[in-house]
Enzyme design. Structure first.
Site, PDB file in Angstrom:
ATOM      1  N   HIS A  75     -50.227 -43.595  -4.771  1.00  0.00           N
ATOM      2  CA  HIS A  75     -51.430 -43.812  -3.873  1.00  0.00           C
ATOM      3  C   HIS A  75     -51.241 -43.343  -2.390  1.00  0.00           C
ATOM      4  O   HIS A  75     -51.700 -43.910  -1.611  1.00  0.00           O
ATOM      5  CB  HIS A  75     -51.875 -45.243  -3.847  1.00  0.00           C
ATOM      6  CG  HIS A  75     -52.484 -45.729  -5.312  1.00  0.00           C
ATOM      7  ND1 HIS A  75     -53.762 -45.831  -5.554  1.00  0.00           N
ATOM      8  CD2 HIS A  75     -51.946 -46.357  -6.188  1.00  0.00           C
ATOM      9  CE1 HIS A  75     -53.781 -46.584  -6.966  1.00  0.00           C
ATOM     10  NE2 HIS A  75     -52.520 -46.599  -7.113  1.00  0.00           N
ATOM     11  N   ASN A 148     -58.354 -50.611  -8.837  1.00  0.00           N
ATOM     12  CA  ASN A 148     -58.858 -49.226  -9.088  1.00  0.00           C
ATOM     13  C   ASN A 148     -60.162 -49.259  -9.531  1.00  0.00           C
ATOM     14  O   ASN A 148     -60.929 -50.081  -9.571  1.00  0.00           O
ATOM     15  CB  ASN A 148     -57.900 -48.855 -10.247  1.00  0.00           C
ATOM     16  CG  ASN A 148     -56.380 -48.629  -9.907  1.00  0.00           C
ATOM     17  OD1 ASN A 148     -56.086 -48.186  -8.730  1.00  0.00           O
ATOM     18  ND2 ASN A 148     -55.582 -48.318 -10.773  1.00  0.00           N
ATOM     19  N   TYR A 366     -44.678 -54.871  -4.584  1.00  0.00           N
ATOM     20  CA  TYR A 366     -45.405 -54.390  -3.203  1.00  0.00           C
ATOM     21  C   TYR A 366     -44.846 -54.947  -2.075  1.00  0.00           C
ATOM     22  O   TYR A 366     -44.630 -54.139  -1.181  1.00  0.00           O
ATOM     23  CB  TYR A 366     -46.905 -54.960  -3.187  1.00  0.00           C
ATOM     24  CG  TYR A 366     -47.818 -54.476  -4.245  1.00  0.00           C
ATOM     25  CD1 TYR A 366     -47.423 -54.555  -5.743  1.00  0.00           C
ATOM     26  CD2 TYR A 366     -48.655 -53.328  -3.947  1.00  0.00           C
ATOM     27  CE1 TYR A 366     -48.296 -53.744  -6.466  1.00  0.00           C
ATOM     28  CE2 TYR A 366     -49.360 -52.769  -4.890  1.00  0.00           C
ATOM     29  CZ  TYR A 366     -49.427 -52.849  -6.087  1.00  0.00           C
ATOM     30  OH  TYR A 366     -50.030 -52.122  -7.247  1.00  0.00           O
TER      31      TYR A 366
HETATM   32 FE1  HDD Z   1     -49.920 -50.408  -7.565  1.00  0.00          FE
HETATM   33  C1  HDD Z   1     -50.019 -49.128  -4.553  1.00  0.00           C
HETATM   34  C2  HDD Z   1     -53.254 -50.254  -7.615  1.00  0.00           C
HETATM   35  C3  HDD Z   1     -49.981 -51.295 -10.914  1.00  0.00           C
HETATM   36  C4  HDD Z   1     -46.184 -50.805  -7.517  1.00  0.00           C
HETATM   37  N1  HDD Z   1     -51.334 -50.084  -6.449  1.00  0.00           N
HETATM   38  C5  HDD Z   1     -50.971 -49.334  -5.054  1.00  0.00           C
HETATM   39  C6  HDD Z   1     -52.330 -49.130  -4.437  1.00  0.00           C
HETATM   40  C7  HDD Z   1     -53.329 -49.375  -5.448  1.00  0.00           C
HETATM   41  C8  HDD Z   1     -52.629 -50.008  -6.537  1.00  0.00           C
HETATM   42  C9  HDD Z   1     -54.660 -49.225  -4.980  1.00  0.00           C
HETATM   43  C10 HDD Z   1     -52.608 -48.352  -2.971  1.00  0.00           C
HETATM   44  C11 HDD Z   1     -52.611 -49.348  -2.069  1.00  0.00           C
HETATM   45  C12 HDD Z   1     -53.014 -48.862  -0.586  1.00  0.00           C
HETATM   46  O1  HDD Z   1     -54.094 -48.438  -0.560  1.00  0.00           O
HETATM   47  O2  HDD Z   1     -51.949 -48.921   0.162  1.00  0.00           O
HETATM   48  N2  HDD Z   1     -51.289 -50.614  -9.141  1.00  0.00           N
HETATM   49  C13 HDD Z   1     -52.625 -50.650  -8.727  1.00  0.00           C
HETATM   50  C14 HDD Z   1     -53.181 -51.342 -10.076  1.00  0.00           C
HETATM   51  C15 HDD Z   1     -52.386 -51.719 -10.892  1.00  0.00           C
HETATM   52  C16 HDD Z   1     -51.273 -51.273 -10.368  1.00  0.00           C
HETATM   53  C17 HDD Z   1     -54.851 -51.550 -10.156  1.00  0.00           C
HETATM   54  C18 HDD Z   1     -52.510 -52.122 -12.466  1.00  0.00           C
HETATM   55  C19 HDD Z   1     -53.320 -52.983 -12.673  1.00  0.00           C
HETATM   56  N3  HDD Z   1     -48.557 -50.730  -9.042  1.00  0.00           N
HETATM   57  C20 HDD Z   1     -48.928 -51.319 -10.295  1.00  0.00           C
HETATM   58  C21 HDD Z   1     -47.542 -51.764 -10.835  1.00  0.00           C
HETATM   59  C22 HDD Z   1     -46.388 -51.426 -10.033  1.00  0.00           C
HETATM   60  C23 HDD Z   1     -47.103 -51.009  -8.873  1.00  0.00           C
HETATM   61  C24 HDD Z   1     -47.140 -52.124 -12.411  1.00  0.00           C
HETATM   62  C25 HDD Z   1     -44.999 -51.655 -10.027  1.00  0.00           C
HETATM   63  C26 HDD Z   1     -44.488 -52.411 -10.838  1.00  0.00           C
HETATM   64  N4  HDD Z   1     -48.521 -49.944  -6.151  1.00  0.00           N
HETATM   65  C27 HDD Z   1     -47.128 -50.238  -6.309  1.00  0.00           C
HETATM   66  C28 HDD Z   1     -46.252 -50.060  -5.320  1.00  0.00           C
HETATM   67  C29 HDD Z   1     -47.337 -49.455  -4.118  1.00  0.00           C
HETATM   68  C30 HDD Z   1     -48.693 -49.524  -5.136  1.00  0.00           C
HETATM   69  C31 HDD Z   1     -45.197 -49.001  -5.612  1.00  0.00           C
HETATM   70  C32 HDD Z   1     -47.260 -48.101  -3.478  1.00  0.00           C
HETATM   71  C33 HDD Z   1     -47.636 -48.119  -2.022  1.00  0.00           C
HETATM   72  C34 HDD Z   1     -47.904 -49.684  -2.029  1.00  0.00           C
HETATM   73  O3  HDD Z   1     -47.486 -50.294  -3.235  1.00  0.00           O
HETATM   74  O4  HDD Z   1     -48.245 -50.261  -1.014  1.00  0.00           O
HETATM   75  O5  HDD Z   1     -45.624 -51.156  -4.667  1.00  0.00           O
END
Ligand code: HDD
Length: 714
Positions: A75, A148, A366
């Site tokens: 993202h 999402n 997160y």
């Molecule tokens: Fe995630 C970012 C949505 C599963 C690990 N995720 C991130 C963002 C969104 C989502 C919208 C961007 C946030 C922003 O604008 O700063 N993610 C989802 C949805 C998921 C999902 C709807 C499943 C239902 N995510 C998911 C899993 C993991 C992560 C299973 C790890 C085990 N997601 C992350 C992250 C991020 C992230 C690596 C990257 C940047 C951040 O967190 O802030 O931690």
């Protein structure tokens, strides 16, 4: 724009206390406040080498070298806005969450929209799942719903997330392709992990290439809990319903846009807010009983802990709780959009989690990712955009890099007697004032295991439910998308394995895709097939609710002053209907306030993809003649804009002599004015034409124009 004193709803002025503007008395200083009178470097002689002593030079360069923080690992590309959430009612029966406790209660909001796979500078209109991450700055702490635009997810276990992302991001050796799943590793993962099929089907349809962030819905994806002050909990699924309606591009448009304007979505959001076409979304919940956690398979055919499944809206209706209005752009992209740190674990009293294993893994990831993005500092919650807006933060967390607060309580341990046990814990009973875990939440007695529940193992019923629910043009979009993506996969084994999975969803689709990628046509696999459909999954079946902020290209000619005048009358008429008319002609002309003579864009720099509809005005018809050349734009450009708009399914219209333009098109018969087909004509600018054109914009895509494969492939 609102003035500093007129606050828009949701603007509590909190961030203003951190803003720095350079007004006319501003004098340059170093970071430590010393005024600087000469901004050239200190040298040994006028031509001499610079001196190490020069603290001004050193700090300036050091500061510059450290301007970047790591982009989000997923993202990374996104844009954000501030707004206000207003509760429709007092929902205390459902939840103790304070932001839902009164009718008309307002809560400040920050939303960030994003794509998943591309890097920070990738184009907005790549095909992808889109992030819809939202923070409520409630008066009892921050609540983040990190969702999402697609209601389901690729995997069921957080352990698989790094694998999913390694597979869908660019190939590691060459870092190609940017922001696209059309490559080997992605399809290898999808073929080997069929839990991903459902989300993939959504992404291959119009949901993967939305018209704008204003035209998507949002979903919390997991099942959550809402708990009231009596401790009674309900299971809920969060939905954000776009009040604009949902709309998508077609793939050729999205591809051209990736070159024409990689910032298309970001710009649309920014301009809509500046022009006061405030994007609006309703917060809805599907409410289910605590017992459904065990009964879900029987009642809805899905395990509510499985994030790859949705609960159809016709089985559990949506209850509308309130409205979100986005009414302010950030003042500084880095400070707000880049530094906002969403955490799934940011919850408030009245909201609780479920045991969904993916959600549980997210609760860890997160916070960890924010530590990385803040160079290891745990104080990211103190950055202005992340600070809660309620009462000051009190706890025994201390120190760490970049600590912003001066803690004066010397007894930072629990339990202390020297400071009378302060800070004291909140009352953790449901009737109290602090966060509480739903009292009726139970953990089943179970063995330790790494196995997946058998209730998670049906990967094909819901992708088929989704596919069955699309209209024929959308099914064709999915077919075209798979043909495109898989044709880029080099490994024959991966292509074959994926066709096996596709065939479990639909045989015709699998056969057609197989043919295009040199894989033998699969035989029907009837044990997987069903005819069920569900509401609310198709984009094309529902017209838009509003045309606010849609862009209409008004094709005119500067060789004829009445043509430009008519075009500008149309701009005013469209503005009255909240759409944006943009006059396109051979050369640009600035608008004079008193004369209707403005031209916004040239044919040389315009393209059909930049508009949602096209109208050719009187006096411009002849420039569409392909034999005519102009030194002001590439040959046949006006004709190309008109024809492309038609092929992309947009409403097209003509006024007076402008109709001549149609006679030069490659399909003059099909482009004969006909309201049903979205080709509108009138002698002059009149209400009837504008009404019809508005209807055309709401329909958004005239899908009958899209070429279709044979219903029964050989
Ligand atoms: Fe995630 C970012 C949505 C599963 C690990 N995720 C991130 C963002 C969104 C989502 C919208 C961007 C946030 C922003 O604008 O700063 N993610 C989802 C949805 C998921 C999902 C709807 C499943 C239902 N995510 C998911 C899993 C993991 C992560 C299973 C790890 C085990 N997601 C992350 C992250 C991020 C992230 C690596 C990257 C940047 C951040 O967190 O802030 O931690």
């Amino acid at each position: 724009m609102a003035t500093a004193t007129e606050k828009l709803p949701g603007d509590d002025g909190f961030l203003d206390t951190f803003t720095v503007g350079d007004d006319r008395n501003a004098i340059t200083t170093t970071d430590f406040g010393t005024r600087v009178n000469d901004l050239r470097s200190l040298k040994a002689g006028k031509r001499g080498p610079t001196l190490l002593e020069d603290f001004v030079l050193r700090t300036k360069i050091t500061r510059f070298d450290h301007e970047r923080i790591p982009e989000r690992v997923v993202h990374a590309r996104g844009a954000a806005a501030h707004g206000c959430f207003t509760s429709y009612d007092n929902w205390s029966e459902l939840t103790a969450a304070s932001f839902l406790s009164e009718k008309d209660k307002e809560t400040p909001i920050f939303v960030r929209f994003s794509t998943v796979g591309g890097s920070r500078g990738s184009p907005d209109t790549v095909r992808d799942v889109h992030g819809f991450a939202l923070r409520f700055y409630t008066d009892e702490g921050n609540l983040d719903i990190v969702g999402n635009n697609i209601p389901v997810f690729f995997i069921q276990d957080a352990m698989q997330f790094p694998d999913l992302i390694h597979a869908v991001k660019a190939e590691p050796d060459r870092e190609i392709p940017q922001g696209a799943t059309a490559h080997d590793t992605a399809y290898d993962f999808f073929a080997q992990n069929p839990s991903s099929l459902h989300t993939l089907f959504w992404a291959m349809s119009g949901h993967g290439i939305p018209r704008s962030y204003r035209h998507i819905d949002g979903f919390g994806v997991h099942t959550f809990r809402m708990v009231n002050a009596n401790g009674k909990s309900k299971l809920v699924k969060f939905h954000w319903k776009s009040c604009q309606g949902r709309a998508s591009f077609v793939w050729p448009e999205a591809q051209v846009l990736s070159g024409q304007n990689i910032d298309f979505h970001r710009q649309d959001l920014w301009e809509s807010i500046e022009k006061k076409f405030y994007p609006e979304y309703e917060l809805c919940v599907q409410i289910m009983e605590e017992e459904d956690m065990e009964e879900g398979m029987k009642k809805y055919g899905v395990d509510l802990l499985d994030p790859t499944k949705l609960v159809p809206e016709d089985k559990v209706e949506l209850k509308r709780l309130g409205k979100l209005v986005l009414n302010r752009n950030p003042k500084n992209f880095f400070a707000e959009t880049e530094q906002v740190m969403f955490c799934v674990g940011h919850v408030v009293r009245g909201i609780d989690f479920t045991e969904d294993p993916l959600l549980q893994g997210r609760l860890f990831s997160y916070v960890d990712t924010q530590l990385n993005r803040n160079m290891g500092s745990p104080n990211f919650e103190q950055i202005p955009i992340n600070r809660p807006r309620c009462s000051p933060v009190h706890n025994n967390n201390r120190d760490g890099a970049m600590q912003q607060l001066i803690h004066t309580n010397n007894y930072a341990y629990t339990v202390n007697s020297l400071n009378h046990g302060r800070p004291k814990p909140a009352d953790d009973s449901p009737k109290g004032n602090g966060f509480f875990t739903a009292p009726d939440r139970k953990i089943r007695c179970a063995h330790y295991t790494r196995e997946i529940s058998c209730t998670f193992l049906d990967y094909w019923t819901q992708p088929r439910l989704f596919y069955n629910s699309l209209c024929p043009a959308e099914k064709q979009m999915v077919l075209d998308a798979f043909r495109f993506e898989l044709s880029k996969v080099e490994s024959l084994d991966v292509r074959k394995s994926f066709i096996v999975q596709l065939n479990k969803v639909d045989n015709r689709l699998a056969k057609l895709v197989a043919k295009a990628i040199n894989v033998p046509a699969p035989k029907e696999d009837p044990e997987y097939y069903h005819d069920k459909t569900a509401l609310g999954l198709s984009i094309l079946k529902e017209p838009l609710k509003s045309i606010a902020g849609l862009r209409v290209g008004i094709l005119a000619s500067v060789t004829n002053s009445s043509s430009i005048e008519q075009a500008n009358i149309l701009v005013t008429e469209l503005a009255n209907r909240r759409a944006v008319g943009l006059v396109v002609a051979e050369s640009v002309k600035d608008r004079d306030e008193n004369v209707r003579d403005g031209v916004d864009a040239t044919y040389g720099a315009s393209d059909a993809v930049l508009f949602d509809g096209i109208i050719v005005v009187d006096g411009a018809g002849k420039i569409f003649d392909p034999s005519k050349r102009s030194p002001l734009y590439p040959p046949q450009r006006p004709l190309k804009i008109l024809e492309d708009a038609y092929f992309y399914g947009k409403p097209v219209g003509a006024i007076g002599e402008g109709k001549v333009a149609y006679s030069y098109t490659r399909l003059p018969g099909r482009m004969t004015p006909n309201d049903q087909d979205g080709v509108f004509y009138a002698d002059k600018v009149e209400k009837a034409l504008l009404d019809k054109f508005e209807g055309g914009l709401k329909k958004f895509k005239y899908a009958k124009r899209f070429p279709m494969d044979d219903p029964e492939p050989s």
